[in-house]
Design an enzyme around this catalytic site. Structure first.
Site, PDB file in Angstrom:
ATOM      1  N   ASP A 299       0.902  -1.240  -0.042  1.00 23.44           N
ATOM      2  CA  ASP A 299      -0.070   0.252   0.098  1.00 23.44           C
ATOM      3  C   ASP A 299       0.914   1.148  -0.090  1.00 23.44           C
ATOM      4  O   ASP A 299       1.631   1.275   0.841  1.00 23.44           O
ATOM      5  CB  ASP A 299      -0.775  -0.082   1.304  1.00 23.44           C
TER       6      ASP A 299
ATOM      7  N   GLU B 262      -1.584   5.680  -9.285  1.00 24.86           N
ATOM      8  CA  GLU B 262      -2.543   6.641  -8.549  1.00 24.86           C
ATOM      9  C   GLU B 262      -2.450   8.263  -9.446  1.00 24.86           C
ATOM     10  O   GLU B 262      -1.449   8.681  -9.609  1.00 24.86           O
ATOM     11  CB  GLU B 262      -2.117   6.721  -7.003  1.00 24.86           C
TER      12      GLU B 262
ATOM     13  N   HIS C  87      -8.048   9.845   3.850  1.00 25.80           N
ATOM     14  CA  HIS C  87      -7.073   8.947   4.946  1.00 25.80           C
ATOM     15  C   HIS C  87      -7.465   9.508   6.429  1.00 25.80           C
ATOM     16  O   HIS C  87      -7.521  10.519   6.611  1.00 25.80           O
ATOM     17  CB  HIS C  87      -5.873   9.191   4.965  1.00 25.80           C
ATOM     18  N   GLY C  88      -7.278   8.514   7.181  1.00 25.12           N
ATOM     19  CA  GLY C  88      -7.623   8.713   8.520  1.00 25.12           C
ATOM     20  C   GLY C  88      -9.206   8.682   8.902  1.00 25.12           C
ATOM     21  O   GLY C  88      -9.895   8.386   8.315  1.00 25.12           O
TER      22      GLY C  88
ATOM     23  N   ALA D  39     -11.336   4.691   2.501  1.00 27.78           N
ATOM     24  CA  ALA D  39     -12.676   4.577   2.489  1.00 27.78           C
ATOM     25  C   ALA D  39     -13.250   3.781   3.829  1.00 27.78           C
ATOM     26  O   ALA D  39     -14.130   3.278   3.951  1.00 27.78           O
ATOM     27  CB  ALA D  39     -12.884   3.673   1.110  1.00 27.78           C
ATOM     28  N   SER D  40     -12.658   4.063   4.871  1.00 23.14           N
ATOM     29  CA  SER D  40     -13.308   3.765   5.994  1.00 23.14           C
ATOM     30  C   SER D  40     -14.238   4.490   6.365  1.00 23.14           C
ATOM     31  O   SER D  40     -14.429   5.803   6.270  1.00 23.14           O
ATOM     32  CB  SER D  40     -12.081   3.629   7.363  1.00 23.14           C
TER      33      SER D  40
ATOM     34  N   ILE E  74      -9.445  -0.523   3.318  1.00 26.00           N
ATOM     35  CA  ILE E  74     -10.034   0.033   4.837  1.00 26.00           C
ATOM     36  C   ILE E  74      -8.800  -0.505   5.806  1.00 26.00           C
ATOM     37  O   ILE E  74      -8.333  -1.612   5.919  1.00 26.00           O
ATOM     38  CB  ILE E  74     -11.259  -1.168   5.137  1.00 26.00           C
TER      39      ILE E  74
ATOM     40  N   SER F 209      -8.591   2.293   8.905  1.00 29.28           N
ATOM     41  CA  SER F 209      -8.774   3.325  10.104  1.00 29.28           C
ATOM     42  C   SER F 209      -9.836   2.227  10.667  1.00 29.28           C
ATOM     43  O   SER F 209      -9.984   2.215  12.265  1.00 29.28           O
ATOM     44  CB  SER F 209      -9.469   4.462   9.753  1.00 29.28           C
TER      45      SER F 209
END
Length: 309
Positions: A82, A134, A180-181, A213-214, A255, A257
């Protein structure tokens, strides 16, 4: 059953309109909880390792734990890097047994991103390893990823065809408003489905990836806050938005967080209720079970990949 790359997994996901979960791993209990959930739900699985996780747990320890998961579960599992920061890190993971890598050149100018990504693709494809690139930058903080809101940017759909054609990547992470986060939004969450739709139109049958995407599940945010944490403003991506993305061109949803929140919240609660405990097996067992249940929920209710292994 050996580790696999993502090629066939993504073909099936795109055709049938679901996404595969890419869950970040850092230790044995996290790997066990994720894999048990995938076994129960008969789901395809990507276990992904960040550069920070490699520093924390050691590459060899993690790859051996994942190989043990393959041997004991009988599942097809992709092991994925990642946010690979450079060619050397990607090369090290490829040489060390990873079956998929991400090279993140999103912070670079377009031509430099293409040059770096193609260098990784050329090395990886000669060794049967798939590559994720990306375009666009997600805001937020998680492990080594630190991007301010001012420095974030949506993916430009008019760039995706040239990027994919010139690099040869196997999948593409795009920025449509995730972050993120655990602290993702100050206002109401909004994803740019118009960008996703246009990217899908320009890249038919090509797997798209969502990072950040959490959903920041309230149950575990409340649990952490109740037992000494400070996550009062945490807010994630609504699960119905992720389900919609999974029904479109998105074939992989990352996924991390939510796993950390479930794991840490359960441990905090355990120590509040059992301050006399000092055996790691007591509190880590509960954390592993909570994480397993979280992953099962994601597989069934967000990704839609149950019974797709």
């Amino acid at each position: 059953m050996p580790l696999v790359n993502s090629t066939e997994m993504f073909k099936k996901a795109y055709k049938e309109g679901y996404a595969v979960g890419a869950f970040n791993v850092n230790n044995m209990e996290i790997i066990q909880g994720i894999v048990e959930a995938a076994q129960i739900e008969n789901a395809p699985l990507i276990l992904q390792v960040s550069a920070g996780a490699r520093r924390y747990a050691n590459h060899t320890y993690l790859i051996k734990l994942i190989e043990a998961a393959v041997e004991t579960s009988g599942l097809d599992i992709v092991v994925h890097l990642d946010h690979g920061p450079d060619f050397e890190t990607c090369k090290s993971c490829i040489d060390g047994g990873f079956t998929s890598v991400m090279i993140d050149g999103s912070h670079l100018p377009f031509e430099e991103n293409i040059k770096l990504t193609k260098q990784v693709v050329d090395y990886a494809h000669d060794r049967g390893v798939t590559v994720e690139g990306e375009l666009g930058r997600l805001a937020g903080v998680e492990d080594d990823i630190k991007v301010s809101q001012e420095d974030s940017s949506y993916t430009r759909p008019e760039e995706v065809e040239e990027f994919v054609a010139r690099t040869g990547v196997d999948s593409l992470a795009i920025a449509i408003g995730t972050s993120h986060g655990a602290f993702k939004f100050t206002g109401e969450p909004k994803l740019r489905f118009d960008i996703l739709e246009e990217v899908g139109r320009r890249l038919p049958n090509f797997p798209i990836v969502l990072h950040g995407a959490s959903s920041v599940v309230p149950e575990y945010v409340d649990m952490i806050n109740e037992f000494g944490g400070k996550l009062d403003n945490a807010k994630g991506v609504p699960e119905e938005m992720l389900r919609k993305a999974a029904s479109m061109a998105v074939c992989k949803i990352n996924i991390d967080s939510d796993l950390r929140l479930a794991f840490t919240g359960t441990i905090r609660k355990h120590f509040a209720e059992h301050p006399e405990h000092f055996d790691p097996r007591q509190y880590l067992s509960e954390a592993r079970t909570a994480l397993r249940d979280m992953v099962r929920h994601k597989i069934v209710n967000v990704l839609g990949c149950n019974n797709k292994a």
